[in-house]
Design an enzyme around this catalytic site. Structure first.
Site, PDB file in Angstrom:
ATOM      1  N   TRP A 145      32.281  20.834  48.851  1.00 21.92           N
ATOM      2  CA  TRP A 145      30.977  20.368  47.715  1.00 21.92           C
ATOM      3  C   TRP A 145      30.197  19.510  47.290  1.00 21.92           C
ATOM      4  O   TRP A 145      29.311  19.615  46.435  1.00 21.92           O
ATOM      5  CB  TRP A 145      32.074  20.976  46.540  1.00 21.92           C
ATOM      6  N   CYS A 146      30.622  18.105  47.775  1.00 21.69           N
ATOM      7  CA  CYS A 146      29.521  17.228  47.180  1.00 21.69           C
ATOM      8  C   CYS A 146      28.222  17.287  48.091  1.00 21.69           C
ATOM      9  O   CYS A 146      28.178  17.381  49.408  1.00 21.69           O
ATOM     10  CB  CYS A 146      30.143  16.581  47.704  1.00 21.69           C
ATOM     11  N   TYR A 147      27.137  16.889  46.874  1.00 23.14           N
ATOM     12  CA  TYR A 147      25.943  17.206  48.383  1.00 23.14           C
ATOM     13  C   TYR A 147      26.148  15.909  49.208  1.00 23.14           C
ATOM     14  O   TYR A 147      24.887  15.784  49.949  1.00 23.14           O
ATOM     15  CB  TYR A 147      24.851  16.616  47.320  1.00 23.14           C
TER      16      TYR A 147
ATOM     17  N   ALA B 118      34.774  15.937  49.803  1.00 24.06           N
ATOM     18  CA  ALA B 118      34.113  16.900  49.677  1.00 24.06           C
ATOM     19  C   ALA B 118      33.443  17.788  50.272  1.00 24.06           C
ATOM     20  O   ALA B 118      32.015  17.395  50.311  1.00 24.06           O
ATOM     21  CB  ALA B 118      34.798  16.628  48.598  1.00 24.06           C
TER      22      ALA B 118
END
Length: 485
Positions: A169-171, A167
């Site tokens: 947005w995932c760190y 994803a």
């Protein structure tokens, strides 16, 4: 020496010669009634003697300090994957145990709560120490972007297809991205897709390909899946025979892992991709991926007898979760406190105290289903349980002997909307008071005394009635005889 005549003088039961006695029909009838009364009253007294007599009191809980309470549970989650399902325990004293696995078992289930295989890997997810390269470098995309349109063709074309479901947005996905693209480029150079074709690395953006990620039960990002020789069979009731990678995510570790996947695959394996299956190597960082999106969690935990919580959630130290995609709807098969009672012991408990035992598993059979959607996203389900201990003791030689210890509870549940990842919480609060049920044994001498009183009393009352009846008849006859004269 005492003579026999003197002994006869203390006889309480002097005999009347039979010739001086007179039998009558009224006396015979009264004797029969008296005998039936004796038998009836004896039966009542015997039943009362055999019946259990108890006394109930409410006292301060007598549990010793440091005593633990066992919690047994069997919960089914139709939309929570076993891959990340975690059982955590905490209490007001600061105890905080995460992802308990020693006494907990997990089984993959389908949406109808039917198991789809053997026990899911019982151990915790291996800790990832390297989430990417220490020095991040910009590399051109080396992995192949996949979508619902081309995923199946790639999975059946190459003997080994390794896919990074991520994803943006995932760190952790962003930490993995440079090393993943670099690894994909290195593997392309070593195993050219056109000339060799034994392995290829790909990626799927789960914010764009929601249905594809849901089809493969992706709930945490990034998730690295290993598909071998088109083994993702649709006809197998929608199950997916592939593996998950949980190893380190730096370039060196990823390349080493990819090399093990192709070590036993012949160079021309891509030609027979739909016919053969390669030998799988053993890798501690690689496990079977969940077959379905559901999970049944069963087992037990031990907690201190203080207020606390049992929490079921999706947990990982190296993955991110989209709260809107986590659904913790569940069905409760069992959630009880204390030691399990055998059927015989439970029946004995019900016999001694009929009002006890009805709420030892109050949540059993209850379902808490949330239909996933924009309105019902990010829903945490909380249960508030108040526990009362019931102790059954008996008195033997003026000493207490514990027979049964049982816990019952009341339950109140609520659905709470939250901005965080949804969880299921079982808040429990043991009561400082307990119910003490004492079995009071009855004296056998008291029973014999009552039996003698019944026999003597009935016999005496019957004699009095017979005397009254007989004298009344004699008086009536005398009156009638006087009138005739």
């Amino acid at each position: 020496m005492i003579s026999s005549s003197k002994l006869k003088s203390v006889d309480f039961y002097r005999k009347i010669p039979r010739d001086l006695t007179e039998a009558s029909l009224s006396g015979a009838g009264l004797s029969i009634v008296a005998a039936l009364a004796m038998v009836f009253l004896f039966g009542m007294e015997l039943s009362n003697y055999l019946a259990v007599n108890t006394s109930t009191s409410v006292i301060v809980d007598r549990s010793s300090d440091g005593e633990f309470l066992r919690i047994d549970f069997n919960l089914s989650f139709p939309a929570l994957s076993c891959e990340f399902a975690s059982v955590d325990v905490s209490d007001v004293l600061g105890t905080n145990r995460l992802n308990i696995t020693k006494t907990v078992r997990k089984y993959s289930i389908d949406r109808n709560l039917v198991p789809t295989g053997s026990e899911f890997h019982p151990g915790p997810i291996p800790m990832v120490s390297k989430h990417g390269d220490d020095v991040e470098e910009n590399h051109d995309d080396g992995s192949v972007p996949l979508s619902s349109r081309n995923f199946d063709s790639y999975s059946h074309q190459y003997p080994v297809l390794v896919v990074n479901f991520y994803a943006p947005w995932c760190y952790w996905s962003n930490r993995l991205k440079p090393s993943w693209e670099k690894t994909a480029k290195i593997m392309r150079e070593r195993y050219d897709p056109e000339m060799d074709g034994r392995i290829i690395l790909a990626k799927v953006d789960c914010t764009e390909e929601i249905d594809l990620c849901r089809r493969h039960h992706i709930q945490g990002y990034p998730s690295i899946r290993i598909f071998r020789k088109g083994s993702d069979l649709k006809e197998n009731q929608g199950h997916h025979d592939h593996e998950s990678y949980y190893g380190d995510r730096d370039t060196e570790s990823l390349v080493a892992a990819m090399e093990t996947y192709v070590a036993n695959i012949p160079k021309d394996a891509h030609v027979l991709a739909l016919e053969d299956k390669s030998n799988k190597t053993v890798d501690p960082a690689k496990r079977p991926a969940p077959l379905t999106s559901g999970c049944r969690i069963e087992g037990f935990v031990r907690v201190k007898k203080v207020p606390g919580s049992v929490v079921i959630s999706a947990r990982s130290g190296s993955h991110s979760f989209d709260p809107s995609q986590i659904n913790v709807s569940h069905y409760v098969t069992q959630f009880s406190f204390g030691k399990r009672l055998s059927a015989k012991m439970f029946n004995e408990l019900k016999r001694l105290t009929p009002y006890v035992g009805g709420h030892h598993d109050r949540l059993a059979g209850q379902s808490y289903i949330v239909k996933h959607g924009d309105v019902n996203a990010n829903v945490t389900i909380e249960h508030y349980l108040q526990i009362v201990k019931t102790e059954l003791v008996t008195l033997r030689s003026s000493k207490e002997l514990k027979l049964v210890e049982e816990y019952e509870y009341t339950a109140h549940s609520s659905l709470v909307h939250s901005f965080y990842v949804p969880v299921v919480k079982f808040h429990f609060e043991p009561s400082p008071m307990q119910v003490l049920v004492t079995e009071l044994p009855k004296s056998f001498s008291h029973f014999i005394t009552n039996v003698c009183a019944i026999i003597g009393g009935v016999f005496t009352v019957a004699g009095i009635l017979d005397s009254i009846f007989h004298n009344t008849l004699r008086l009536v006859k005398k009156v009638e005889l006087g009138k005739n004269i």
